[in-house]
Design an enzyme around this catalytic site. Structure first.
Site, mmCIF file in Angstrom:
data_model
loop_
_atom_site.group_PDB
_atom_site.id
_atom_site.type_symbol
_atom_site.label_atom_id
_atom_site.label_comp_id
_atom_site.label_asym_id
_atom_site.label_seq_id
_atom_site.Cartn_x
_atom_site.Cartn_y
_atom_site.Cartn_z
ATOM 1 N N ASP A 335 0.859 -1.185 0.000
ATOM 2 C CA ASP A 335 0.000 0.000 0.000
ATOM 3 C C ASP A 335 0.887 1.224 0.000
ATOM 4 O O ASP A 335 2.014 1.170 0.476
ATOM 5 C CB ASP A 335 -0.842 0.037 1.278
ATOM 6 C CG ASP A 335 -2.013 -0.916 1.193
ATOM 7 O OD1 ASP A 335 -2.414 -1.246 0.071
ATOM 8 O OD2 ASP A 335 -2.509 -1.306 2.256
ATOM 9 N N ASP A 652 -4.699 -3.145 5.041
ATOM 10 C CA ASP A 652 -5.105 -2.643 6.355
ATOM 11 C C ASP A 652 -6.610 -2.662 6.559
ATOM 12 O O ASP A 652 -7.089 -2.701 7.663
ATOM 13 C CB ASP A 652 -4.545 -1.230 6.581
ATOM 14 C CG ASP A 652 -4.808 -0.313 5.390
ATOM 15 O OD1 ASP A 652 -5.629 -0.688 4.519
ATOM 16 O OD2 ASP A 652 -4.200 0.768 5.329
ATOM 17 N N ASP A 656 -9.509 -6.094 2.784
ATOM 18 C CA ASP A 656 -8.233 -6.614 2.293
ATOM 19 C C ASP A 656 -8.013 -8.061 2.730
ATOM 20 O O ASP A 656 -7.091 -8.724 2.263
ATOM 21 C CB ASP A 656 -7.061 -5.769 2.816
ATOM 22 C CG ASP A 656 -7.019 -4.403 2.146
ATOM 23 O OD1 ASP A 656 -7.569 -4.279 1.038
ATOM 24 O OD2 ASP A 656 -6.433 -3.472 2.728
HETATM 25 P P1 ATP Z 1 -3.358 3.536 -0.154
HETATM 26 O O1 ATP Z 1 -4.099 2.501 -0.922
HETATM 27 O O2 ATP Z 1 -2.277 4.210 -0.884
HETATM 28 O O3 ATP Z 1 -2.961 3.131 1.207
HETATM 29 P P2 ATP Z 1 -5.677 4.567 0.789
HETATM 30 O O4 ATP Z 1 -6.008 3.167 1.113
HETATM 31 O O5 ATP Z 1 -5.611 5.573 1.865
HETATM 32 O O6 ATP Z 1 -4.387 4.692 -0.024
HETATM 33 P P3 ATP Z 1 -8.204 5.150 0.090
HETATM 34 O O7 ATP Z 1 -8.346 5.424 1.513
HETATM 35 O O8 ATP Z 1 -8.931 4.028 -0.540
HETATM 36 O O9 ATP Z 1 -6.702 5.016 -0.268
HETATM 37 O O10 ATP Z 1 -8.526 6.470 -0.653
HETATM 38 C C1 ATP Z 1 -8.860 6.479 -1.984
HETATM 39 C C2 ATP Z 1 -9.336 7.842 -2.382
HETATM 40 O O11 ATP Z 1 -10.478 8.169 -1.606
HETATM 41 C C3 ATP Z 1 -8.339 8.943 -2.120
HETATM 42 O O12 ATP Z 1 -7.540 9.162 -3.233
HETATM 43 C C4 ATP Z 1 -9.199 10.130 -1.838
HETATM 44 O O13 ATP Z 1 -9.545 10.778 -3.024
HETATM 45 C C5 ATP Z 1 -10.442 9.538 -1.251
HETATM 46 N N1 ATP Z 1 -10.431 9.629 0.208
HETATM 47 C C6 ATP Z 1 -9.521 9.143 1.058
HETATM 48 N N2 ATP Z 1 -9.849 9.393 2.322
HETATM 49 C C7 ATP Z 1 -11.020 10.036 2.288
HETATM 50 C C8 ATP Z 1 -11.904 10.551 3.282
HETATM 51 N N3 ATP Z 1 -11.656 10.439 4.582
HETATM 52 N N4 ATP Z 1 -13.020 11.162 2.875
HETATM 53 C C9 ATP Z 1 -13.299 11.266 1.578
HETATM 54 N N5 ATP Z 1 -12.532 10.810 0.610
HETATM 55 C C10 ATP Z 1 -11.394 10.198 0.933
#
Ligand code: ATP
Length: 953
Positions: A335, A652, A656
């Site tokens: 990730d 996480d 997953d």
């Molecule tokens: P990675 O996969 O790199 O660890 P991540 O799991 O944090 O990243 P996600 O959390 O799935 O990725 O986030 C995907 C998208 O969702 C982000 O690019 C963002 O645009 C949006 N996003 C992330 N957090 C939030 C939130 N708290 N509220 C609204 N949109 C969000």
């Protein structure tokens, strides 16, 4: 409504009570206990932990030691010896079996204790409401009466009565065995409902798979349902891995072979005219000689040491086979956020549309080429200072459109700013924290705004939906929905047209190309949603006005950059998987050194269009995967595994879990990971850091190397002793009905158990090989008894046989007086032979310390345990030679000094032979590596030799 409080004496059936009755009975309120009351209750009822029943595990361990075909052969030999009147021999064999079992048992017990202790190293926390405020506390501190907040991915900390639920489903398989998640509600159920039907209760140890809830704890620790059946719990602490299993198989085959050869030797002896008792003794001796008694203990200990070292380097092993598998990892899918980057989000750019679909904004129509307004935010982290710039110059007053954008980002948000002394921080999701900080920094009062717009309801963020929404009451009394999330997800619900949409997406691309995560915000009035009282998905599909974009940076971890480089050198491919936008992902990928220049990056949508076959081809050459949903991860792991690669995958989130289970090594995050992901993982990182995966791989390679070393050390001794006997029985003379034997059965046992164990155990502590991370991953199909081990075994065994027999014959025949040899001289010759074998082992173990380097390169004293082993063994050997008691037991006799000198000189012959062997082996490896280098992928540096862990000799 009046509350029903039941008498304290009666057992309370919580599921038949209403939520408010349950609260009253456990003397709590919806705002939770006060901190003081919680502390008092913790004193009273004790910590919320379940004492695991130790059960018969120690007994089982002991049984496993004894239940080994090799041990059976030894026991049979002892019985046979006693039956033939050789009571001392029988007793010594028995004593040695007992000693060996005891050593093995104690070591394995310690190993399993160490592994058991690991489960305590994976932190378990719970979110509780105390004194009206939410806080995260260790799960062990939860007390009855605590109001807990649950969301998807959490492990329920204790038994609790649900107070409110939203879409809640709980996986109760730990308790009921039912694998389909159970939907929950808050209504009372019949008093006689079974555990599985108590839909208004949640149970400690079960996993929330969907939705959110609050619940009041009614039982903790041993009083929970799970606590009551704890004696039935089986935490997987079995010390068994593919390696130990295949060794066990080798052991079984070996036993049959040894018994066959032993019978053969008895036959040959009888044919040659041995007296039957001596023939039998020769057979027994051979069995004793050939069985590698110390091996199981050595393997277990090597694995346990690996586990402990990994834990020290912040990778906690949950499933033992991972120790081994880690060493052959070829692909790591990681990730991005938090693992490769710091997860310290800072808003650096704002963009507001010029032609808003909401009324009135004062934004200037044209800026930075886009028909909206692009603003830059200065100041990094949680520092309070910061200002907004337009084209490099400060903007005095914050434009109203930007203010509206920041306000939306702040309200549609669960994060809080914290301050302890001078350190500012964020409680909650760092992405959301960045939005709060940005608002505060740029002059939007956080507390004031949140008071002015009280929240009425929310649809939480999920990685699938990629957005969240909240319902608020605005100051005028009307209701408004705020939404924020990935631009693709938000724009679909807005009223903007095609042309504007393209323009916004161009702006998103521009921000993302700088490595920024971009969030869009939008709002709409709630009043036009007829008849609805609370927010649900149906309200989130259309009619929103776009408020703008916020772009935030999240710098790469410097140690991740180093670790990626090290992985590349070790022939390991690193792939980044992220929910972020493609351009963001690619930019970060470049900063991390994952991809140089024309990076191959792929979107989740593209991935889902490919067939499994196409994905196999594409996955291998792609290093960045963006906008990935959990189900894509599963397909990706499978595609990579289809190429025969050992794949590690991090995760996480609650979704997953399937990918973590599918991966050869599922890696969960100890700090930010959900309980569900930790439960499915093989390894948990206590610092969420990619660098720790690298460390674990390194340790995994070391463990395997050291196992190979132990084998390469132990096996030649066994073969050598067997050969000595074979040669003696086949060609040694039989003088006056007494066959000549260079070494007796009990003396062989002495060498096998005392010498071999004293010298091979320290090998498990051997330091890392210099090239441990500069050679390609080991092929998981490569047998542990590799060509290298077999060749070594043959060479060393032959040399040892020749040396020991030579010394024996020399000592024996120089003592011939008038055609006969005195008993003492015979025993002296045997003692000299045993001493030669022991000295051989001492010189050889020094050679086994490194598979590739010379002793000087690895450092003479880098592993002091070796010298402890050698010192101990020499002391024991002196006893063997000089202590009268040992003479009785082992038939040994005192040696003059010159015999020691002769034995030492003979034993030293191993040194030049090993030097030649190493030179020849490395030359071969270099040649085959040169051949391979042609087709090796560029960037995968240092294919240092086709001799991974003793692979191709
Ligand atoms: P990675 O996969 O790199 O660890 P991540 O799991 O944090 O990243 P996600 O959390 O799935 O990725 O986030 C995907 C998208 O969702 C982000 O690019 C963002 O645009 C949006 N996003 C992330 N957090 C939030 C939130 N708290 N509220 C609204 N949109 C969000």
């Amino acid at each position: 409504m009046s509350q029903r409080v039941l008498p304290a004496s009666a057992p309370i059936t919580w599921h038949s009570l209403s939520a408010s009755d349950a609260l009253a009975n456990v003397k709590s309120v919806e705002a939770g206990l006060s901190q003081e009351e919680a502390a008092r209750r913790l004193q009273e009822v004790g910590p919320n932990v379940i004492q695991r029943a130790k059960g018969d595990s120690a007994l089982k361990l002991l049984f496993r030691q004894i239940n080994d075909p090799l041990i059976y052969v030894l026991l049979a030999s002892a019985a046979l010896a006693v039956a033939m009147g050789e009571a001392i021999d029988g007793a010594v064999v028995l004593a040695v079996v007992v000693l060996n079992t005891a050593i093995g048992f104690v070591q394995e017990l310690r190993a399993s204790k160490a592994i058991e202790a690991l489960s305590g190293m994976v932190p378990q926390s719970a979110t509780v409401v105390r004194g009206g405020a939410r806080s995260a506390i260790p799960a062990a501190d939860v007390v009855p009466g605590d109001v807990v907040v649950l969301e998807a991915g959490d492990k329920v900390p204790a038994d609790a009565r649900l107070l409110s639920v939203k879409n809640l489903a709980v996986d109760e398989s730990a308790l009921t065995g039912e694998s389909v998640p159970s939907d929950k509600h808050t209504q009372p159920v019949a008093e006689d409902s079974g555990v599985g039907d108590r839909k208004n209760l949640v149970f400690g140890g079960t996993l929330v798979t969907r939705g959110t809830a609050t619940a009041v704890v009614v039982a903790t620790g041993g009083a929970t349902e799970l606590g009551r059946i704890s004696s039935m719990l089986h935490e997987a602490t079995e010390i068994e891995t593919p390696l130990t299993r295949s060794m066990a198989k080798v052991g079984r085959v070996l036993t049959i072979a040894i018994v066959a050869v032993a019978l053969l030797i008895v036959g040959i002896a009888l044919l040659r005219g041995y007296p039957p008792v001596d023939a039998m003794l020769a057979g027994i001796s051979l069995a004793v000689a050939a069985i590698p008694e110390g091996l199981p203990a050595i393997i277990t200990i090597s694995l346990a040491i690996g586990v402990q070292r990994m834990a020290r380097r912040r990778a906690v092993i949950r499933k033992l086979p991972a120790v081994e598998t880690l060493g052959s990892t070829a692909v790591i899918c990681s990730d991005k956020t938090g693992t490769l980057t710091r997860n310290e989000m800072t808003v650096r750019a704002l963009w507001t549309p010029a032609t808003p679909t909401t009324p009135a904004t004062s934004a200037t129509p044209d800026s930075g080429g886009a028909a909206g307004e692009a603003l830059e935010v200065t100041g990094v982290g949680y520092a309070p200072e910061g200002e907004v710039r337009r084209d490099g110059a400060p903007v005095g007053e914050l434009p109203e459109a930007a203010r509206a954008l920041l306000r939306a980002g702040l309200l549609c948000n669960d994060a809080r700013m914290t301050r302890e002394g001078d350190t500012r921080g964020i409680e909650g999701d760092p992405t959301e924290g960045a939005l709060v900080v940005a608002a505060q920094k740029l002059g939007v009062d956080v507390e004031e705004t949140r008071r002015a717009y009280p929240r009425l309801d929310a649809v939480p963020f999920s990685s699938e939906r990629q957005m969240m929404a909240t319902l608020h009451e605005a100051p005028g009394g009307e209701r408004v929905i705020f939404m924020k999330g990935a631009p693709e997800a938000v724009l679909g619900a807005t009223t903007i047209g095609e042309a504007e949409r393209a323009e916004v997406m161009a702006q998103v691309e521009r921000m993302a190309a700088q490595g920024m995560r971009v969030l869009a915000a939008a709002s709409r009035p709630f009043s036009d949603v007829a008849g609805a009282a609370s927010l649900d998905e149906a309200h989130l599909t259309e009619g929103f006005a776009l408020l703008g974009l916020e772009g935030m940076i999240d710098p790469p971890r410097p140690e991740a950059i180093d670790a990626i480089k090290a992985c590349h050198e070790a022939g390991i491919t690193v792939k980044m998987i992220t929910g972020d936008h493609l351009a963001t992902a690619r930019a970060i990928g470049e900063q991390l050194g994952l991809v140089q220049g024309g990076a191959r990056a792929m979107n989740g949508t593209e991935l889902s269009r490919l067939s499994d076959e196409e994905l196999r081809g594409a996955a291998a050459g792609t290093h960045v995967f963006a906008r990935v949903a959990p189900e894509h991860k599963l397909r990706l792991v499978k595609a990579l595994q289809a190429d025969g690669k050992v794949v590690a995958m991090t995760g996480d989130g609650v979704n997953d879990a399937p990918a973590l289970k599918q991966a050869d090594i599922g890696v969960a995050m100890g700090i930010t990971g959900t309980a569900v992901s930790k439960e499915s993982a093989d390894v948990v990182l206590t610092d969420d850091n990619f660098a720790s995966i690298r460390a674990a791989v390194e340790e995994g390679r070391r463990v395997y190397d050291n196992l190979v070393k132990a084998l390469a050390f132990v096996l030649p001794t066994n073969l050598g002793e067997a050969l000595i006997l074979l040669v003696a029985v086949m060609i040694f003379p039989i003088a006056g009905g007494v066959p000549l034997m260079p070494i007796t059965a009990v003396q062989i046992l002495w060498v096998n158990l005392v010498a071999t164990v004293a010298l091979s155990l320290p090998l498990a502590f051997e330091a890392m090989e210099k090239d441990v991370m500069s050679r390609p991953p080991r092929d998981p199909r490569e047998p542990i008894l590799s060509r290298f081990v077999l060749v070594r075994t043959a060479i060393v065994a032959l040399l040892m046989t020749a040396g020991a027999i030579g010394v024996f014959l020399y000592e024996y025949f120089t003592e011939v007086r008038g055609g006969v040899v005195s008993d003492v001289a015979y025993r002296e010759a045997q003692t000299a032979a045993v001493t030669t074998v022991v000295l051989f082992q001492i010189f050889y173990v020094i050679n086994c310390r490194s598979l590739r380097d010379s002793l000087l390169t690895i450092g003479l004293f880098s592993n002091p345990w070796i010298y402890v082993g050698i010192g101990g063994l020499l002391a024991l050997q002196l006893c063997f030679v000089y202590v009268p008691f040992m003479h009785t037991l082992f038939g040994s006799a005192p040696l003059p000094l010159d015999a020691w000198v002769k034995s030492t000189l003979v034993a030293m012959s191993i040194l030049p032979v090993m030097s030649v062997e190493r030179w020849w082996r490395l030359r071969r490896a270099r040649r085959s590596a040169e051949g391979e280098r042609q087709d090796a992928a560029p960037g995968v540096g240092g294919v240092a030799g086709a001799m991974p862990s003793g692979g191709g000799a």
